[in-house]
Write a protein that holds these residues in place. Sequence first.
Motif, PDB file in Angstrom:
ATOM      1  N   GLN A  25       7.564   9.996   5.454  1.00  0.00           N
ATOM      2  CA  GLN A  25       8.593  10.863   5.675  1.00  0.00           C
ATOM      3  C   GLN A  25       9.532  10.768   4.641  1.00  0.00           C
ATOM      4  OE1 GLN A  25       8.018  13.881   7.344  1.00  0.00           O
ATOM      5  NE2 GLN A  25       6.209  12.925   8.264  1.00  0.00           N
ATOM      6  N   GLN A  26      10.087   9.493   4.613  1.00  0.00           N
ATOM      7  CA  GLN A  26      11.327   9.386   3.549  1.00  0.00           C
ATOM      8  C   GLN A  26      10.772   9.028   2.066  1.00  0.00           C
ATOM      9  OE1 GLN A  26      14.282   9.073   4.989  1.00  0.00           O
ATOM     10  NE2 GLN A  26      14.952   9.150   2.897  1.00  0.00           N
ATOM     11  N   TYR A  27       9.601   8.834   1.888  1.00  0.00           N
ATOM     12  CA  TYR A  27       9.314   8.793   0.437  1.00  0.00           C
ATOM     13  C   TYR A  27       9.149  10.353   0.008  1.00  0.00           C
ATOM     14  CZ  TYR A  27       6.311   8.047  -3.829  1.00  0.00           C
ATOM     15  OH  TYR A  27       6.028   8.411  -4.790  1.00  0.00           O
ATOM     16  N   CYS A  28       8.528  11.176   0.817  1.00  0.00           N
ATOM     17  CA  CYS A  28       8.424  12.675   0.689  1.00  0.00           C
ATOM     18  C   CYS A  28       9.838  13.451   0.397  1.00  0.00           C
ATOM     19  CB  CYS A  28       7.359  13.485   1.478  1.00  0.00           C
ATOM     20  SG  CYS A  28       5.929  12.986   1.378  1.00  0.00           S
ATOM     21  N   LYS A  29      10.575  12.826   1.215  1.00  0.00           N
ATOM     22  CA  LYS A  29      11.977  13.731   1.216  1.00  0.00           C
ATOM     23  C   LYS A  29      13.058  13.064   0.018  1.00  0.00           C
ATOM     24  CE  LYS A  29      12.352  14.451   6.193  1.00  0.00           C
ATOM     25  NZ  LYS A  29      12.800  14.024   7.335  1.00  0.00           N
ATOM     26  N   ASN A  30      12.512  11.803  -0.581  1.00  0.00           N
ATOM     27  CA  ASN A  30      13.399  11.271  -1.611  1.00  0.00           C
ATOM     28  C   ASN A  30      12.669  11.856  -2.728  1.00  0.00           C
ATOM     29  OD1 ASN A  30      14.876   9.745   0.094  1.00  0.00           O
ATOM     30  ND2 ASN A  30      13.805   7.884  -0.602  1.00  0.00           N
ATOM     31  N   HIS A  31      11.470  11.977  -2.754  1.00  0.00           N
ATOM     32  CA  HIS A  31      10.870  12.446  -4.270  1.00  0.00           C
ATOM     33  C   HIS A  31      10.518  13.972  -4.152  1.00  0.00           C
ATOM     34  CE1 HIS A  31       9.709   8.301  -4.322  1.00  0.00           C
ATOM     35  NE2 HIS A  31       9.576   8.471  -5.551  1.00  0.00           N
ATOM     36  N   TYR A  32      10.626  14.706  -2.997  1.00  0.00           N
ATOM     37  CA  TYR A  32      10.198  16.061  -3.177  1.00  0.00           C
ATOM     38  C   TYR A  32      11.296  16.895  -2.258  1.00  0.00           C
ATOM     39  CZ  TYR A  32       6.061  13.958  -4.798  1.00  0.00           C
ATOM     40  OH  TYR A  32       5.261  12.812  -5.445  1.00  0.00           O
ATOM     41  N   THR A 108       4.190  11.219 -14.427  1.00  0.00           N
ATOM     42  CA  THR A 108       5.212  10.871 -13.133  1.00  0.00           C
ATOM     43  C   THR A 108       4.381  11.044 -11.788  1.00  0.00           C
ATOM     44  OG1 THR A 108       7.311  11.271 -14.152  1.00  0.00           O
ATOM     45  CG2 THR A 108       7.398  10.917 -11.787  1.00  0.00           C
ATOM     46  N   GLY A 109       3.709  12.454 -11.660  1.00  0.00           N
ATOM     47  CA  GLY A 109       2.867  12.754 -10.620  1.00  0.00           C
ATOM     48  C   GLY A 109       1.784  11.891 -10.288  1.00  0.00           C
ATOM     49  N   ALA A 110       1.285  11.366 -11.494  1.00  0.00           N
ATOM     50  CA  ALA A 110       0.094  10.504 -11.352  1.00  0.00           C
ATOM     51  C   ALA A 110       0.528   9.389 -10.587  1.00  0.00           C
ATOM     52  CB  ALA A 110      -0.605  10.085 -12.308  1.00  0.00           C
ATOM     53  N   VAL A 111       1.558   8.606 -10.974  1.00  0.00           N
ATOM     54  CA  VAL A 111       2.296   7.477 -10.331  1.00  0.00           C
ATOM     55  C   VAL A 111       2.566   7.779  -8.976  1.00  0.00           C
ATOM     56  CG1 VAL A 111       4.171   5.916 -10.288  1.00  0.00           C
ATOM     57  CG2 VAL A 111       3.090   6.512 -12.369  1.00  0.00           C
ATOM     58  N   GLU A 112       3.113   8.882  -8.530  1.00  0.00           N
ATOM     59  CA  GLU A 112       3.714   9.315  -7.452  1.00  0.00           C
ATOM     60  C   GLU A 112       2.413   9.518  -6.368  1.00  0.00           C
ATOM     61  OE1 GLU A 112       8.146  11.434  -8.594  1.00  0.00           O
ATOM     62  OE2 GLU A 112       6.336  12.550  -7.895  1.00  0.00           O
ATOM     63  N   CYS A 113       1.476  10.133  -6.950  1.00  0.00           N
ATOM     64  CA  CYS A 113      -0.003  10.509  -6.115  1.00  0.00           C
ATOM     65  C   CYS A 113      -0.324   9.118  -5.542  1.00  0.00           C
ATOM     66  CB  CYS A 113      -0.584  10.991  -6.908  1.00  0.00           C
ATOM     67  SG  CYS A 113      -2.258  11.448  -6.149  1.00  0.00           S
ATOM     68  N   ASP A 114      -0.472   8.049  -6.389  1.00  0.00           N
ATOM     69  CA  ASP A 114      -0.874   6.723  -5.999  1.00  0.00           C
ATOM     70  C   ASP A 114       0.076   6.027  -5.103  1.00  0.00           C
ATOM     71  OD1 ASP A 114      -2.545   4.561  -5.983  1.00  0.00           O
ATOM     72  OD2 ASP A 114      -1.474   3.629  -7.446  1.00  0.00           O
ATOM     73  N   GLU A 115       1.384   6.030  -5.044  1.00  0.00           N
ATOM     74  CA  GLU A 115       2.320   5.540  -4.307  1.00  0.00           C
ATOM     75  C   GLU A 115       2.120   6.238  -2.967  1.00  0.00           C
ATOM     76  OE1 GLU A 115       5.864   4.284  -7.662  1.00  0.00           O
ATOM     77  OE2 GLU A 115       5.896   6.199  -6.320  1.00  0.00           O
ATOM     78  N   LEU A 116       1.972   7.595  -2.815  1.00  0.00           N
ATOM     79  CA  LEU A 116       1.869   8.199  -1.347  1.00  0.00           C
ATOM     80  C   LEU A 116       0.566   7.956  -0.947  1.00  0.00           C
ATOM     81  CD1 LEU A 116       3.039  10.135   0.521  1.00  0.00           C
ATOM     82  CD2 LEU A 116       2.205  11.898  -0.589  1.00  0.00           C
ATOM     83  N   GLY A 117      -0.512   7.969  -1.701  1.00  0.00           N
ATOM     84  CA  GLY A 117      -1.604   7.300  -1.195  1.00  0.00           C
ATOM     85  C   GLY A 117      -1.605   6.098  -0.528  1.00  0.00           C
ATOM     86  N   GLN A 118      -0.905   5.018  -1.108  1.00  0.00           N
ATOM     87  CA  GLN A 118      -0.900   3.720  -0.558  1.00  0.00           C
ATOM     88  C   GLN A 118      -0.117   3.640   0.563  1.00  0.00           C
ATOM     89  OE1 GLN A 118      -2.302   1.224  -1.886  1.00  0.00           O
ATOM     90  NE2 GLN A 118      -1.889  -0.209  -0.349  1.00  0.00           N
ATOM     91  N   LEU A 119       0.933   4.400   0.596  1.00  0.00           N
ATOM     92  CA  LEU A 119       1.624   4.632   2.125  1.00  0.00           C
ATOM     93  C   LEU A 119       0.898   5.295   3.189  1.00  0.00           C
ATOM     94  CD1 LEU A 119       5.243   5.898   0.710  1.00  0.00           C
ATOM     95  CD2 LEU A 119       4.633   3.506   1.605  1.00  0.00           C
ATOM     96  N   ILE A 120      -0.135   6.163   2.818  1.00  0.00           N
ATOM     97  CA  ILE A 120      -1.033   6.760   3.924  1.00  0.00           C
ATOM     98  C   ILE A 120      -1.869   5.830   4.432  1.00  0.00           C
ATOM     99  CG2 ILE A 120      -2.766   8.537   4.138  1.00  0.00           C
ATOM    100  CD1 ILE A 120      -0.949  10.312   2.156  1.00  0.00           C
ATOM    101  N   TYR A 121      -2.532   4.984   3.321  1.00  0.00           N
ATOM    102  CA  TYR A 121      -3.454   4.125   3.669  1.00  0.00           C
ATOM    103  C   TYR A 121      -2.923   2.941   4.479  1.00  0.00           C
ATOM    104  CZ  TYR A 121      -6.666   0.260   3.575  1.00  0.00           C
ATOM    105  OH  TYR A 121      -7.566  -0.828   4.014  1.00  0.00           O
TER     106      TYR A 121
END
Length: 171
Positions: A25-32, A108-121
């Motif tokens: 939740q915090q990652y998405c609020k900070n980035h989007y 940037t989006g490619a980096v963020e996609c991997d970061e969010l995916g790691q948090l999900i996993y």
Amino acid sequence: MEYTLPLQTITDAWMKALKDSDSIQQYCKNHYGKAPVLINGGNPREAPDGDYCPYIVVMNGSKIEGADQSTLSYTIGVGWVVKNNNLTVDGKVVQNAYYPDAKEIQLTGAVECDELGQLIYETLQTFASDRDWPISRVDYDVTPSATYPQFMGTMVCITEITPSMGETLTY
């Protein structure tokens, strides 16, 4: 006794874990600027557009059960999409444009996609492990697709359960 567990039971539990995840939740609020949209079930032919981003989809997959199975296997699919058309060009964050003299460009989006995916996993693995049925295998993919400036990732998660005699499967 034959053991069985509906896939939707796992999917529903994972949806709650993602919803309750402070880190996601915090990652998405900070980035989007907003929490992710969580979608239970998915239709690849009618994927949400970029206005839904970021979003996370949890989908029923498949299962292997039966009286002759000593280990039961449950496969759940997870997808996520972020939208970002910024680039980092030679260390400076800029809008996507033409930079023919650049030495290094990072999407940037490619980096963020991997970061969010790691948090999900990590969220799902912690949640599953706390139930003594950790994710035993994950096939994780953030290969770029043709949806720029949207970036998507997918993972196929397999949880294996070895039931004990007389045990009722709950998740």
